[in-house]
Design a protein around this motif. Structure first.
Motif, PDB file in Angstrom:
ATOM      1  N   PRO A   1      -0.293  -2.660   9.308  1.00  0.00           N
ATOM      2  CA  PRO A   1      -0.874  -2.027   8.123  1.00  0.00           C
ATOM      3  C   PRO A   1      -2.332  -2.425   7.897  1.00  0.00           C
ATOM      4  O   PRO A   1      -2.745  -3.528   8.268  1.00  0.00           O
ATOM      5  N   PHE A   2      -3.068  -1.517   7.290  1.00  0.00           N
ATOM      6  CA  PHE A   2      -4.420  -1.792   6.812  1.00  0.00           C
ATOM      7  C   PHE A   2      -5.323  -2.389   7.898  1.00  0.00           C
ATOM      8  O   PHE A   2      -5.849  -3.488   7.750  1.00  0.00           O
TER       9      PHE A   2
ATOM     10  N   ASN B   1       3.745  -1.386   3.231  1.00  0.00           N
ATOM     11  CA  ASN B   1       3.493  -0.100   2.584  1.00  0.00           C
ATOM     12  C   ASN B   1       4.779   0.445   1.995  1.00  0.00           C
ATOM     13  O   ASN B   1       5.881   0.047   2.396  1.00  0.00           O
TER      14      ASN B   1
ATOM     15  N   GLU C   1      -3.415   2.636  11.759  1.00  0.00           N
ATOM     16  CA  GLU C   1      -2.199   1.831  11.563  1.00  0.00           C
ATOM     17  C   GLU C   1      -1.061   2.377  12.415  1.00  0.00           C
ATOM     18  O   GLU C   1      -0.279   1.630  13.008  1.00  0.00           O
TER      19      GLU C   1
ATOM     20  N   HIS D   1      -6.316   1.400  -5.051  1.00  0.00           N
ATOM     21  CA  HIS D   1      -6.156   1.372  -3.604  1.00  0.00           C
ATOM     22  C   HIS D   1      -7.541   1.178  -2.967  1.00  0.00           C
ATOM     23  O   HIS D   1      -8.513   1.791  -3.415  1.00  0.00           O
TER      24      HIS D   1
ATOM     25  N   GLY E   1       0.827  -1.199   0.000  1.00  0.00           N
ATOM     26  CA  GLY E   1       0.000   0.000   0.000  1.00  0.00           C
ATOM     27  C   GLY E   1       0.862   1.250   0.000  1.00  0.00           C
ATOM     28  O   GLY E   1       2.057   1.208  -0.333  1.00  0.00           O
ATOM     29  N   GLU E   2       0.241   2.333   0.404  1.00  0.00           N
ATOM     30  CA  GLU E   2       0.895   3.636   0.299  1.00  0.00           C
ATOM     31  C   GLU E   2       1.652   3.972   1.600  1.00  0.00           C
ATOM     32  O   GLU E   2       2.877   4.055   1.594  1.00  0.00           O
ATOM     33  N   GLY E   3       0.927   4.099   2.665  1.00  0.00           N
ATOM     34  CA  GLY E   3       1.545   4.431   3.944  1.00  0.00           C
ATOM     35  C   GLY E   3       0.514   4.286   5.029  1.00  0.00           C
ATOM     36  O   GLY E   3      -0.685   4.344   4.766  1.00  0.00           O
ATOM     37  N   PRO E   4       0.965   4.110   6.274  1.00  0.00           N
ATOM     38  CA  PRO E   4       0.021   3.923   7.373  1.00  0.00           C
ATOM     39  C   PRO E   4      -0.881   5.135   7.559  1.00  0.00           C
ATOM     40  O   PRO E   4      -0.462   6.277   7.338  1.00  0.00           O
ATOM     41  N   GLY E   5      -2.113   4.879   7.966  1.00  0.00           N
ATOM     42  CA  GLY E   5      -3.037   5.939   8.368  1.00  0.00           C
ATOM     43  C   GLY E   5      -3.059   6.037   9.888  1.00  0.00           C
ATOM     44  O   GLY E   5      -2.197   5.485  10.581  1.00  0.00           O
TER      45      GLY E   5
HETATM   46  N1  URA Z   1      -3.668   2.850   3.480  1.00  0.00           N
HETATM   47  C1  URA Z   1      -2.458   2.389   3.128  1.00  0.00           C
HETATM   48  O1  URA Z   1      -1.966   2.619   2.029  1.00  0.00           O
HETATM   49  N2  URA Z   1      -1.806   1.632   4.009  1.00  0.00           N
HETATM   50  C2  URA Z   1      -2.278   1.335   5.202  1.00  0.00           C
HETATM   51  O2  URA Z   1      -1.608   0.642   5.949  1.00  0.00           O
HETATM   52  C3  URA Z   1      -3.542   1.841   5.539  1.00  0.00           C
HETATM   53  C4  URA Z   1      -4.223   2.602   4.659  1.00  0.00           C
END
Ligand code: URA
Length: 262
Positions: free
Chosen positions: A130-131, A158, A124, A232, A117-121
């Motif tokens: 993650p996710f 991510n 997370e 995504h 994925g992109e990065g933690p929110g």
């Molecule tokens: N979106 C992401 O790209 N990664 C995550 O871990 C959570 C949301």
């Protein structure tokens, strides 16, 4: 064991997921694994690795005394356990200033699919996994529909391992600073397939600035591993009509990873 149609109905994706592609999908087992908090790094059972090819990104200068080239070379030798510790201590970009937890990844360290994925929110960042928010629930459902699960057959990570403040997009210098970690994770995990979720994962893995539409249209490869780019899950939550397209990407991913297994 759930029937695929029953599963899709239960998760609210039917009939949207019943795309023209879905009829071609291989029959897969349906196990929906709920989110689970990981208290410690995954078991470190990976032994095989291969040398990284071209770097995912040329790394920029880090605020430490170690040069970015030395840092990348050092990270390229780390075990899973050492990688997790290195990420936890990382100060290579400004995201370290605002994070609560680093989010290295979760799942099987010898997975069929590595999902990026992109990065933690926010969630997370709180949990270090993650996710785990709404997008994560949809991701789990998508994986289950493809016969995959977060714990057993995938490793989920991510592009950047720390939360960009306010959920903004990760910046180029942050992606570059984190790239050696992703590169090492791929080398250690040796997945049959890399599933890139959205623009940043696709761009990073394929070293391109092509659109998501273009990346989806032609699967690429990274370090000899096929790369499938799909939407995504956070985008799919906003644009549920695109779920059918995402399902067709997953069907393509299944085909590709199964042909890799032959
Ligand atoms: N979106 C992401 O790209 N990664 C995550 O871990 C959570 C949301």
């Amino acid at each position: 064991m759930l029937d695929r149609d029953v599963l899709l109905r239960e998760i609210g994706l039917s009939p949207i997921w019943r795309s023209r592609e879905a009829t071609n999908a291989a029959t897969v087992s349906q196990t929906c694994v709920p989110h689970a908090k990981v208290e410690s790094p995954e078991p470190l059972n990976t032994t095989q690795e291969h040398a990284p090819e071209t770097p995912l990104f040329v790394t920029s200068a880090s605020p430490t005394t170690e040069s970015s080239a030395d840092r990348a070379a050092r990270i390229a030798t780390l075990s899973w356990e050492a990688l997790t510790s290195d990420i936890a201590a990382c100060r290579a970009c400004k995201l370290c200033e605002t994070r609560t937890h680093t989010v290295p990844g979760v799942g099987n360290t010898s997975p069929e699919w590595m999902v990026i994925g992109e990065g933690p929110g926010e969630q997370e960042d709180k949990r270090g996994e993650p996710f785990v928010g709404r997008a994560g629930q949809l991701l789990d459902q998508m994986l289950a529909a493809a016969g995959k699960s977060r714990k057993e057959s995938t490793y989920i990570t991510n592009v950047v391992k720390c939360r960009p403040p306010g959920n903004r997009d990760p910046q180029t210098d942050e992606i570059s600073a984190c790239a050696p970690y992703l590169e090492r994770q791929i080398a250690l995990a040796q997945p049959k397939l890399l599933l890139a979720l959205g623009k940043f994962a696709g761009e990073t893995l394929l070293s391109t600035d092509a659109t998501v539409a273009a990346m989806r249209a032609s699967p690429g490869e990274r370090s000899g591993v096929p790369v499938v780019v799909t939407y995504h899950p956070a985008y799919l939550l906003r644009s549920p009509r695109e779920k059918a397209e995402a399902w067709s990407d997953l069907v393509a991913a299944k085909r590709l990873s199964e042909s890799e297994a032959d």
